[in-house]
Scaffold this active site. Structure first.
Site, PDB file in Angstrom:
ATOM      1  N   TYR A 208       0.852  -1.197   0.000  1.00  0.00           N
ATOM      2  CA  TYR A 208       0.000   0.000   0.000  1.00  0.00           C
ATOM      3  C   TYR A 208       0.882   1.239   0.000  1.00  0.00           C
ATOM      4  O   TYR A 208       0.736   2.151   0.803  1.00  0.00           O
ATOM      5  CB  TYR A 208      -0.929  -0.029   1.226  1.00  0.00           C
ATOM      6  CG  TYR A 208      -2.186   0.786   1.067  1.00  0.00           C
ATOM      7  CD1 TYR A 208      -3.188   0.390   0.191  1.00  0.00           C
ATOM      8  CD2 TYR A 208      -2.375   1.964   1.796  1.00  0.00           C
ATOM      9  CE1 TYR A 208      -4.348   1.140   0.044  1.00  0.00           C
ATOM     10  CE2 TYR A 208      -3.529   2.716   1.658  1.00  0.00           C
ATOM     11  CZ  TYR A 208      -4.513   2.291   0.780  1.00  0.00           C
ATOM     12  OH  TYR A 208      -5.663   3.025   0.631  1.00  0.00           O
ATOM     13  N   GLY A 209       1.828   1.268  -0.927  1.00  0.00           N
ATOM     14  CA  GLY A 209       2.723   2.417  -1.043  1.00  0.00           C
ATOM     15  C   GLY A 209       2.260   3.322  -2.174  1.00  0.00           C
ATOM     16  O   GLY A 209       1.065   3.531  -2.378  1.00  0.00           O
TER      17      GLY A 209
ATOM     18  N   GLN B  36       2.191   3.090  -5.583  1.00  0.00           N
ATOM     19  CA  GLN B  36       1.254   2.522  -6.564  1.00  0.00           C
ATOM     20  C   GLN B  36       0.086   1.809  -5.883  1.00  0.00           C
ATOM     21  O   GLN B  36      -1.056   1.912  -6.322  1.00  0.00           O
ATOM     22  CB  GLN B  36       1.974   1.540  -7.497  1.00  0.00           C
ATOM     23  CG  GLN B  36       2.962   2.183  -8.446  1.00  0.00           C
ATOM     24  CD  GLN B  36       2.297   3.088  -9.474  1.00  0.00           C
ATOM     25  OE1 GLN B  36       1.241   2.795  -9.994  1.00  0.00           O
ATOM     26  NE2 GLN B  36       2.939   4.208  -9.759  1.00  0.00           N
TER      27      GLN B  36
ATOM     28  N   ARG C 117       1.747  -6.814   5.747  1.00  0.00           N
ATOM     29  CA  ARG C 117       2.283  -7.404   6.984  1.00  0.00           C
ATOM     30  C   ARG C 117       1.608  -6.729   8.166  1.00  0.00           C
ATOM     31  O   ARG C 117       1.551  -5.492   8.222  1.00  0.00           O
ATOM     32  CB  ARG C 117       3.792  -7.146   7.089  1.00  0.00           C
ATOM     33  CG  ARG C 117       4.610  -7.819   6.016  1.00  0.00           C
ATOM     34  CD  ARG C 117       5.976  -7.183   5.920  1.00  0.00           C
ATOM     35  NE  ARG C 117       5.876  -5.768   5.514  1.00  0.00           N
ATOM     36  CZ  ARG C 117       6.886  -4.940   5.443  1.00  0.00           C
ATOM     37  NH1 ARG C 117       8.093  -5.341   5.762  1.00  0.00           N
ATOM     38  NH2 ARG C 117       6.712  -3.685   5.061  1.00  0.00           N
TER      39      ARG C 117
ATOM     40  N   THR D 218       2.301   0.845   6.430  1.00  0.00           N
ATOM     41  CA  THR D 218       1.188   1.441   5.686  1.00  0.00           C
ATOM     42  C   THR D 218      -0.166   0.849   6.054  1.00  0.00           C
ATOM     43  O   THR D 218      -1.191   1.233   5.503  1.00  0.00           O
ATOM     44  CB  THR D 218       1.413   1.309   4.166  1.00  0.00           C
ATOM     45  OG1 THR D 218       1.784  -0.038   3.872  1.00  0.00           O
ATOM     46  CG2 THR D 218       2.495   2.243   3.684  1.00  0.00           C
TER      47      THR D 218
ATOM     48  N   ASP E 146      10.265  -3.679  -5.692  1.00  0.00           N
ATOM     49  CA  ASP E 146      10.788  -4.717  -6.598  1.00  0.00           C
ATOM     50  C   ASP E 146      11.704  -5.699  -5.885  1.00  0.00           C
ATOM     51  O   ASP E 146      11.652  -6.905  -6.135  1.00  0.00           O
ATOM     52  CB  ASP E 146      11.539  -4.057  -7.766  1.00  0.00           C
ATOM     53  CG  ASP E 146      10.608  -3.233  -8.631  1.00  0.00           C
ATOM     54  OD1 ASP E 146       9.529  -3.746  -8.996  1.00  0.00           O
ATOM     55  OD2 ASP E 146      10.939  -2.065  -8.917  1.00  0.00           O
TER      56      ASP E 146
ATOM     57  N   HIS F 278       5.615  -3.523 -12.828  1.00  0.00           N
ATOM     58  CA  HIS F 278       6.934  -3.343 -13.446  1.00  0.00           C
ATOM     59  C   HIS F 278       7.438  -4.757 -13.746  1.00  0.00           C
ATOM     60  O   HIS F 278       7.281  -5.664 -12.919  1.00  0.00           O
ATOM     61  CB  HIS F 278       7.855  -2.623 -12.461  1.00  0.00           C
ATOM     62  CG  HIS F 278       9.245  -2.317 -12.967  1.00  0.00           C
ATOM     63  ND1 HIS F 278       9.539  -2.111 -14.310  1.00  0.00           N
ATOM     64  CD2 HIS F 278      10.424  -2.177 -12.307  1.00  0.00           C
ATOM     65  CE1 HIS F 278      10.836  -1.852 -14.429  1.00  0.00           C
ATOM     66  NE2 HIS F 278      11.388  -1.892 -13.245  1.00  0.00           N
TER      67      HIS F 278
ATOM     68  N   ASP G 225      11.641   1.280 -19.097  1.00  0.00           N
ATOM     69  CA  ASP G 225      11.374   1.948 -17.824  1.00  0.00           C
ATOM     70  C   ASP G 225      12.683   2.240 -17.098  1.00  0.00           C
ATOM     71  O   ASP G 225      12.906   3.351 -16.603  1.00  0.00           O
ATOM     72  CB  ASP G 225      10.466   1.059 -16.958  1.00  0.00           C
ATOM     73  CG  ASP G 225      10.047   1.743 -15.676  1.00  0.00           C
ATOM     74  OD1 ASP G 225       9.101   2.545 -15.724  1.00  0.00           O
ATOM     75  OD2 ASP G 225      10.669   1.489 -14.623  1.00  0.00           O
TER      76      ASP G 225
ATOM     77  N   GLU H 259      16.707  29.515 -11.954  1.00  0.00           N
ATOM     78  CA  GLU H 259      17.065  29.254 -13.354  1.00  0.00           C
ATOM     79  C   GLU H 259      17.174  27.769 -13.674  1.00  0.00           C
ATOM     80  O   GLU H 259      16.757  27.325 -14.741  1.00  0.00           O
ATOM     81  CB  GLU H 259      18.394  29.931 -13.708  1.00  0.00           C
ATOM     82  CG  GLU H 259      18.319  31.436 -13.810  1.00  0.00           C
ATOM     83  CD  GLU H 259      17.256  31.909 -14.801  1.00  0.00           C
ATOM     84  OE1 GLU H 259      16.970  31.196 -15.786  1.00  0.00           O
ATOM     85  OE2 GLU H 259      16.700  33.003 -14.565  1.00  0.00           O
TER      86      GLU H 259
HETATM   87  P1  NAD Z   1       6.464   1.624  -2.323  1.00  0.00           P
HETATM   88  O1  NAD Z   1       7.837   1.494  -1.813  1.00  0.00           O
HETATM   89  O2  NAD Z   1       5.859   2.964  -2.459  1.00  0.00           O
HETATM   90  O3  NAD Z   1       5.446   0.771  -1.411  1.00  0.00           O
HETATM   91  C1  NAD Z   1       5.714  -0.525  -0.983  1.00  0.00           C
HETATM   92  C2  NAD Z   1       4.597  -1.100  -0.138  1.00  0.00           C
HETATM   93  O4  NAD Z   1       4.939  -2.460   0.128  1.00  0.00           O
HETATM   94  C3  NAD Z   1       4.388  -0.437   1.215  1.00  0.00           C
HETATM   95  O5  NAD Z   1       3.031  -0.568   1.564  1.00  0.00           O
HETATM   96  C4  NAD Z   1       5.247  -1.297   2.125  1.00  0.00           C
HETATM   97  O6  NAD Z   1       4.828  -1.222   3.464  1.00  0.00           O
HETATM   98  C5  NAD Z   1       4.952  -2.668   1.542  1.00  0.00           C
HETATM   99  N1  NAD Z   1       5.959  -3.675   1.820  1.00  0.00           N
HETATM  100  C6  NAD Z   1       7.304  -3.538   1.876  1.00  0.00           C
HETATM  101  N2  NAD Z   1       7.879  -4.704   2.154  1.00  0.00           N
HETATM  102  C7  NAD Z   1       6.876  -5.634   2.269  1.00  0.00           C
HETATM  103  C8  NAD Z   1       6.813  -7.024   2.541  1.00  0.00           C
HETATM  104  N3  NAD Z   1       7.932  -7.711   2.775  1.00  0.00           N
HETATM  105  N4  NAD Z   1       5.604  -7.637   2.574  1.00  0.00           N
HETATM  106  C9  NAD Z   1       4.461  -6.955   2.349  1.00  0.00           C
HETATM  107  N5  NAD Z   1       4.457  -5.625   2.081  1.00  0.00           N
HETATM  108  C10 NAD Z   1       5.641  -4.981   2.048  1.00  0.00           C
HETATM  109  O7  NAD Z   1       6.435   0.847  -3.718  1.00  0.00           O
HETATM  110  P2  NAD Z   1       6.048   1.427  -5.171  1.00  0.00           P
HETATM  111  O8  NAD Z   1       7.001   2.523  -5.550  1.00  0.00           O
HETATM  112  O9  NAD Z   1       4.584   1.674  -5.221  1.00  0.00           O
HETATM  113  O10 NAD Z   1       6.412   0.174  -6.092  1.00  0.00           O
HETATM  114  C11 NAD Z   1       5.556  -0.951  -6.231  1.00  0.00           C
HETATM  115  C12 NAD Z   1       5.696  -1.489  -7.644  1.00  0.00           C
HETATM  116  O11 NAD Z   1       5.207  -0.530  -8.565  1.00  0.00           O
HETATM  117  C13 NAD Z   1       7.136  -1.778  -8.054  1.00  0.00           C
HETATM  118  O12 NAD Z   1       7.132  -2.918  -8.873  1.00  0.00           O
HETATM  119  C14 NAD Z   1       7.510  -0.551  -8.871  1.00  0.00           C
HETATM  120  O13 NAD Z   1       8.536  -0.795  -9.814  1.00  0.00           O
HETATM  121  C15 NAD Z   1       6.187  -0.288  -9.571  1.00  0.00           C
HETATM  122  N6  NAD Z   1       6.018   1.084 -10.078  1.00  0.00           N
HETATM  123  C16 NAD Z   1       6.257   2.153  -9.254  1.00  0.00           C
HETATM  124  C17 NAD Z   1       6.061   3.432  -9.716  1.00  0.00           C
HETATM  125  C18 NAD Z   1       6.245   4.618  -8.800  1.00  0.00           C
HETATM  126  O14 NAD Z   1       6.054   5.739  -9.273  1.00  0.00           O
HETATM  127  N7  NAD Z   1       6.584   4.489  -7.526  1.00  0.00           N
HETATM  128  C19 NAD Z   1       5.627   3.645 -11.048  1.00  0.00           C
HETATM  129  C20 NAD Z   1       5.349   2.531 -11.867  1.00  0.00           C
HETATM  130  C21 NAD Z   1       5.550   1.260 -11.356  1.00  0.00           C
HETATM  131 MG    MG Z   2      10.574   2.390 -12.741  1.00  0.00          MG
END
Ligand code: NAD
Ligand code: MG
Length: 335
Positions: free
Chosen positions: A14-15, A17, A37, A42, A72, A97, A180, A216
């Site tokens: 729940y981050g 994305q 977890r 989050t 990832d 991703h 990407d 600038e």
């Molecule tokens: P994030 O770091 O913002 O959020 C991660 C979430 O996972 C949080 O809720 C965290 O508490 C939880 N988490 C962490 N470890 C964990 C575990 N062991 N078990 C269960 N939950 C756990 O992540 P994000 O940036 O949203 O990235 C998620 C995916 O989306 C990735 O594959 C990333 O490449 C992809 N993505 C991200 C963006 C971006 O702008 N951030 C854009 C496109 C794609």
């Molecule tokens: Mg990326």
């Protein structure tokens, strides 16, 4: 599997994305459960947003579609320990991703549909655009199609998060992953920050006021990028002065020259041959010392202190800064 008319979706993570996808999908009429977890950073946020939160294992067990939206570097272990043993037969595994599938860090079970839906924008924007009735363009791909409906599922999800169908482009896990990574390294994140810092350093070293250099080299970049976004480089040329155009056309190549282009090809080659992925995975597994040190240097760059002072007087910024905290979320996830 029951019908794919409206799959029961579990979102793990729940981050940036995860939250945006969950809120948008719910508003689009999907039944959404969040897998986190217990006691994780989050969990409180997901509960406050009104979601049912279960452990990742329980959330995975119930779902017809599981979206893997944890960082990832966390995904391979999560898949092995939690998703593989718990996901229902014939369910759909969705990534935002292609990294782990493309670089063979996750080997999905043969009975699963495996798809990718990647919005081309950060989570906060995915949510904001949805709320105002627009969307962030997305790409989607199918890695495994067991049900014969994998593409349809990816498109349903894509529409549900607001990645308007007309803007969704079909790609492959390989193309999404490589483009990407290249985009964020060479242009969007790596290239842009180093360009801004180097420009600012050049002016300050030559004795100009750091505040003027900030306007600038950093602040005004937004105005230019907004023009790119609305109408490409053509639109920028329509809005900037003749002097700016002549300077840009004759001096841009001083900065982006044959050496820079060769370096871009090197970045791409390291992505294509897997050496970037191996380096990043090793870094993560060894505790991220180098990553943390490099990031700290960026955070302590003198342009940051100047910007913080100047932005304190930009009243219009405080609302947006409070509405989204992607950086702090990412830090919590790393911790
Ligand atoms: P994030 O770091 O913002 O959020 C991660 C979430 O996972 C949080 O809720 C965290 O508490 C939880 N988490 C962490 N470890 C964990 C575990 N062991 N078990 C269960 N939950 C756990 O992540 P994000 O940036 O949203 O990235 C998620 C995916 O989306 C990735 O594959 C990333 O490449 C992809 N993505 C991200 C963006 C971006 O702008 N951030 C854009 C496109 C794609
Ligand atoms: Mg990326």
């Amino acid at each position: 599997m029951t019908s794919h008319q409206s799959p029961r979706i579990s979102i793990i993570g729940y981050g940036s994305q995860g939250r945006a996808h969950a809120l948008n999908l719910r508003d689009s009429g999907f039944a959404v459960t969040i897998g986190l977890r217990p006691g994780g950073p989050t969990e409180i946020k997901a509960i406050a947003d009104g979601f049912t939160v279960k452990s990742p294992a329980l959330a995975a067990r119930d779902a017809e579609l599981v979206a893997v939206l944890v960082p990832d570097m966390v995904q391979p272990q999560l898949y092995r320990d939690v998703l593989e043993p718990n996901m229902a037969k014939g369910a759909c595994l969705l990534f935002a991703h292609g990294f782990n599938v493309h670089y063979a860090q996750v080997h999905p079970r043969a009975d699963l549909d495996v798809v990718l839906v990647a919005p081309k924008g950060p989570g906060a924007l995915v949510r904001r655009e949805y709320e105002i009735g627009r969307g962030v363009p997305s790409v989607y791909a199918v890695h495994q199609d067991v049900s014969g409906k994998a593409e349809q599922l990816a498109l349903q999800y894509c529409a549900g998060i607001g990645g308007a169908r007309q803007n969704a482009i079909r790609t492959s896990f390989k193309e999404e992953t490589e483009t990407d990574l290249f985009g964020e390294q060479a242009v969007l994140c790596g290239g842009a920050t180093k360009l801004v810092q180097a420009g600012w350093e050049t002016l300050v070293a030559a004795g100009y006021q750091p505040e003027v250099a900030y306007y600038e080299c950093l602040h005004e970049l937004k105005l230019i990028v907004d023009l790119f976004y609305e109408g490409g480089i053509t639109r920028m040329h329509e809005f900037i002065s003749e002097t700016a155009q002549y300077g840009a056309l004759t001096r841009g190549e001083y900065v982006i020259d044959d050496h820079t282009r060769a370096q871009m090809r090197k970045i791409l080659a390291e992505i294509q041959d897997g050496s970037f992925a191996r380096q990043w995975i090793a870094e993560y597994q060894n505790g991220n010392a180098n990553y943390k040190a490099l990031k700290q240097a960026d955070l302590e760059h003198p342009i940051e202190a100047v910007g913080k002072r100047l932005r304190a007087n930009m009243k219009w910024l405080s609302a947006t800064a409070q509405a989204s905290t992607p950086a702090s979320q990412a830090e919590q996830a790393m911790a």
